[in-house]
Design a protein around this motif. Structure first.
Motif, PDB file in Angstrom:
ATOM      1  N   VAL A 101      42.897  41.747  35.941  1.00 55.26           N
ATOM      2  CA  VAL A 101      41.371  42.049  35.895  1.00 55.26           C
ATOM      3  C   VAL A 101      40.883  41.628  37.184  1.00 55.26           C
ATOM      4  CG1 VAL A 101      39.270  41.370  34.908  1.00 55.26           C
ATOM      5  CG2 VAL A 101      41.176  42.266  33.371  1.00 55.26           C
ATOM      6  N   LEU A 130      39.563  45.863  37.321  1.00 59.78           N
ATOM      7  CA  LEU A 130      38.847  45.953  36.037  1.00 59.78           C
ATOM      8  C   LEU A 130      39.177  47.033  35.369  1.00 59.78           C
ATOM      9  CD1 LEU A 130      37.681  44.656  33.669  1.00 59.78           C
ATOM     10  CD2 LEU A 130      35.452  44.915  34.590  1.00 59.78           C
ATOM     11  N   ALA A 167      42.912  47.557  34.485  1.00 59.67           N
ATOM     12  CA  ALA A 167      43.040  46.815  33.106  1.00 59.67           C
ATOM     13  C   ALA A 167      42.963  47.195  32.048  1.00 59.67           C
ATOM     14  CB  ALA A 167      42.789  45.151  33.663  1.00 59.67           C
ATOM     15  N   ALA A 168      41.697  47.818  32.261  1.00 59.60           N
ATOM     16  CA  ALA A 168      41.121  48.328  31.067  1.00 59.60           C
ATOM     17  C   ALA A 168      41.705  49.600  30.474  1.00 59.60           C
ATOM     18  CB  ALA A 168      39.585  48.589  31.067  1.00 59.60           C
ATOM     19  N   SER A 212      39.834  41.813  29.370  1.00 63.58           N
ATOM     20  CA  SER A 212      39.252  43.097  30.040  1.00 63.58           C
ATOM     21  C   SER A 212      38.103  43.472  29.476  1.00 63.58           C
ATOM     22  CB  SER A 212      40.196  44.457  29.808  1.00 63.58           C
ATOM     23  OG  SER A 212      41.538  44.171  30.238  1.00 63.58           O
TER      24      SER A 212
END
Length: 403
Positions: free
Chosen positions: A282, A286, A289-290, A331
């Motif tokens: 993250v 971000l 990761a999400a 996240s």
């Protein structure tokens, strides 16, 4: 027309929050302890349901409502906590919420009736919902912005440890010393946490305006709306499928209880590692990761559906599922905090409520699918929902890496 008294009451205590130069890691660890204690207390009934029901003279279904009561109250407490306590120093609020954890655990330990047990779990719901809603906003003020994902991964590591430890330790303690002892231990954990918070948490006056209108306004922000949609997809998919992973492991690879326990332990360990790795990812991206986390869950469910008859494949897929889901909380927390840094407490409340709604929806959908079309159908739904979450993150998710 607003009178001066009301206007003064609604004025923000702090118009802006200055970024902290040096991280307060001791305070961050104290919040992690709080999360660990709350989640442990939340999960205890699952491993103690039978002896609790027998001792209180009620059915297991009735005793199971202890879990339901906590979830419902937590969903209500999360978005309203910032409003109710908008004039209270957040340090003192954390002390109060942790004290409620202690009171809840002691009440449960000495419960003489189902009503008393449910009352204890209602108190826990207030503490749980409030703590979750406030923790992210507080963390923003305890560390520099660049270290927020790392700090959140430390705090959410408490969840992973509790997930791995709560059920087996609760069952063991309950078998040796009785189910009430497990809740007494939870109270002791709460007391240790409270001492740590008193020693480490700095004064944090409330910031921003907290009101019902604020919740609505925050929910209307595009990035928040997409984040809530992402939560609904990922959480409903995960809980619709993973709730029935034991049934799948019993029916498809035909594992015995001992091996199923090992696979579930691997899931928990994978989640702990995923949480730590997620924090570092993250910090760099971000969106990545999400998006990658739900995509890995979708791939894991596909592997279970296609190659699940192999015990080794099933074990690897479930472990990968745990790793992926472990990265989700950090996240999502970072996503919501970056989307509404000026109203982080309201954003945190909306996030918790969305999770609770998605968990309930996933449980209902999964149950209906399993009853009418078999376990595989619940896993298929989990795969589709998490794939939609991945698409949502990659296509509509955070456009920049900084707030």
């Amino acid at each position: 027309m607003t009178d001066p008294a009301t206007a003064a009451l609604d004025a923000p205590v702090l118009s802006s929050v200055e970024e902290r130069a040096d991280p307060a890691w001791g305070a961050v660890v104290s919040l992690a302890l709080g999360v660990f204690g709350l989640v442990t207390a939340e999960f205890l009934p699952a491993s103690l349901l039978t002896p609790m029901a027998q001792d209180l003279g009620v059915s297991e279904g009735a005793a199971g409502q202890a879990v339901t009561a906590t979830a419902i109250v937590g969903a209500i407490a999360a978005p309203t906590m910032a409003i109710i306590t908008r004039r209270l120093d957040r340090k003192i609020l954390m002390w109060i919420l942790t004290f409620l954890l202690i009171i809840s655990s002691l009440t449960a330990a000495f419960a003489s009736s189902l009503g008393m047990l449910l009352a204890a779990r209602v108190v826990l719901g207030v503490a749980l919902g409030g703590f979750w809603a406030m923790s992210g906003a507080m963390t923003m003020r305890l560390v520099p912005a660049r270290l927020l994902p790392r700090a959140m991964s430390i705090i959410l590591g408490g969840v992973s440890v509790a997930t791995v430890c709560a059920a087996p330790v609760g069952a063991y303690v309950g078998d040796i010393w009785g189910w009430r002892t497990a809740f007494l231990i939870a109270a002791i954990v709460g007391a240790v946490t409270l001492l740590a918070q008193v020693a480490t948490l700095p004064s944090l006056p409330p910031s921003g305006i907290a009101s019902l209108r604020t919740l609505v306004d925050v929910a209307k922000r595009p990035a928040i709306g997409v984040g809530l949609l992402f939560i609904l997809f990922i959480a409903s998919g995960h809980f619709a499928g993973f709730t029935y992973v034991r049934a799948f492991l019993e029916q498809v690879p035909v594992l015995d209880v001992e091996n199923i326990s090992l696979v579930l332990l691997a899931f928990g360990i994978g989640g702990f590692i995923g949480n730590l790795v997620g924090g570092f990812v993250v910090e760099r991206s971000l969106k990545l990761a999400a998006g990658m986390s739900p995509l890995l869950i979708a791939i894991s469910t596909l592997a279970l559906l296609v190659f699940g008859a192999s015990p080794l494949t099933s074990a690897i897929a479930v472990t990968a599922w745990g790793f992926a889901f472990g990265a989700i909380p950090v996240s999502v927390q970072t996503w919501m905090l970056r989307a509404a840094p000026d109203q982080a407490e309201s954003a945190g409340g909306l996030m918790v409520t969305a999770f609770q709604v998605a968990i309930a929806a996933g449980a209902v959908i999964g149950g209906l699918l399993v009853d009418n079309a078999g376990v595989a159908s619940a896993f298929a739904y989990a795969g589709i929902a998490t794939l939609l979450a991945a698409v949502t993150a990659f296509v509509l998710g955070p456009k920049t890496e900084k707030a």
